[in-house]
Design a protein around this motif. Sequence first.
Motif, short mmCIF file in Angstrom:
data_model
loop_
_atom_site.label_atom_id
_atom_site.label_comp_id
_atom_site.label_asym_id
_atom_site.label_seq_id
_atom_site.Cartn_x
_atom_site.Cartn_y
_atom_site.Cartn_z
N GLY A 143 0.80 -1.23 0.00
CA GLY A 143 0.00 0.00 0.00
C GLY A 143 0.83 1.27 0.00
N ILE A 144 2.17 1.13 0.09
CA ILE A 144 3.00 2.34 0.14
C ILE A 144 3.01 3.04 -1.22
N ASP A 145 3.01 4.38 -1.18
CA ASP A 145 3.06 5.16 -2.41
C ASP A 145 4.53 5.29 -2.82
N VAL A 146 4.96 4.42 -3.72
CA VAL A 146 6.39 4.33 -4.08
C VAL A 146 6.91 5.63 -4.68
N ALA A 147 6.04 6.35 -5.41
CA ALA A 147 6.47 7.59 -6.07
C ALA A 147 6.90 8.65 -5.06
N THR A 206 -0.78 6.13 10.41
CA THR A 206 -0.60 7.25 9.49
C THR A 206 -0.11 6.81 8.11
N GLY A 207 0.47 5.59 8.04
CA GLY A 207 1.04 5.11 6.78
C GLY A 207 2.36 5.78 6.46
N ARG A 208 2.94 6.47 7.46
CA ARG A 208 4.21 7.18 7.22
C ARG A 208 5.38 6.44 7.86
N ASN A 266 20.00 3.79 15.43
CA ASN A 266 18.98 4.38 14.57
C ASN A 266 18.18 3.30 13.85
N THR A 267 16.88 3.50 13.76
CA THR A 267 16.04 2.53 13.08
C THR A 267 14.79 3.24 12.53
N ALA A 268 13.87 2.45 12.02
CA ALA A 268 12.66 3.04 11.43
C ALA A 268 11.54 2.01 11.43
#
Lengths: 137, 267
Positions: free
Chosen positions: A13-17, B138-140, B130-132
Amino acid sequence: MRRQIDYARLIPGIDVAEISEEDEAALRTIASTRQIDRIVQRLLMVTLVVSAILFIAGAIWQVVAHLPPVHHVTQIADLTHTNGPDLLFSLGLIVLIVSPILRLIGVAVGLAQQGDWAFVGVTALVLAVMLASLWIG
Amino acid sequence: MFIILFLIAIAVGALGALLGIGGGIITVPLLTVLFHIPIKAAIGASLISVIATSTAAGAVYAGQSLTHTRLGMVLAVGTTLGALTGGLTAAFLSPRVLQGMFAVLLPFVMFSMRQLPSDEAARPALGALNTAYMDPFTGRVVRYGVRRLPLGWSTAFIAGNLSGLLGVGGGFINVPIMSVVMGVPLKATIATSNFMVGMTAATSALVYYAKGLIDPQVAVPIALGVLVGAQLGSWFGTRARSLTLKRLFQILLLILAIQMAWKAITG
């Protein structure tokens, strides 16, 4: 194109652009984390399912056979000398109790696959301290 | 009693997984006060409940890659070593004095949690390890680093030392340490704390098992309920707003502060 396929598979679902250079570095980190997490997730799911099956089977057996409830766990050395719901409950509890230890071992395997030997050492240290606590307890 | 314990455990597991606390601080008073279960059997069942929460929530959080495994293990060395040397602290401080100290300290921690950012994605990736992760709400992508690692580790050591004395798993201490002191986003903090409380509880649970102090008639319905509840709690936790989790945790700290003050006064 390779970038699109990898990231789309990594995070559905990630927006690759809209992936920035900074995000790309972060996504590489996520990819390496997921390698370890997949091992951990499988291990935890197996322990969850096995212990839940043993508990449910034991409870059904106890009710159907009208057996009196046993209020103590069977020690590991005595498991072969017992039977019925008591055995299933005791086995289920053992599987559940060792699940955090299995998780640590899974993490160590994942870290070793990535060549992160420093953290394999930290994991071994955690296990050693847990064993020491057990010995003292 | 099996069904009632099972239903209560669903709620305990959900709350424990949602806030990264394991749930021992809720289970023991519930079992002893409401069901008149002997304290040792209650602690045994509580340890099983914490492990079930950690394992069930861990399976969900691992799927979202929210757990900072490396940080969890670094801090676990501190908490387990702290718990191991708990006897040293026992020589200087009585549990009542400790409870009084926590009653004073927890409102301060609750207040300092106000400074946590509501928008996790805004964090700069500074510090060590550091990681992520990808925030499912939020999908971020949230990038972060661990700040003040030596201070956090020392605090974890002291927390492990004190939590053993107070008979609690330490999740309610781990979460403020990681989020307030070390700057870890709240969702990652909760997932990592869930990982840590499982390790701590497993050690104690093995001792309880070996001593025959676990009553399957209490521990099994609780474990089954928690397995269900923790899946629900962690599913909701990954999708909840960080602000909601922060507010819930602050309420929990306030309740704990009152509970600790009551114990310190009444003994």
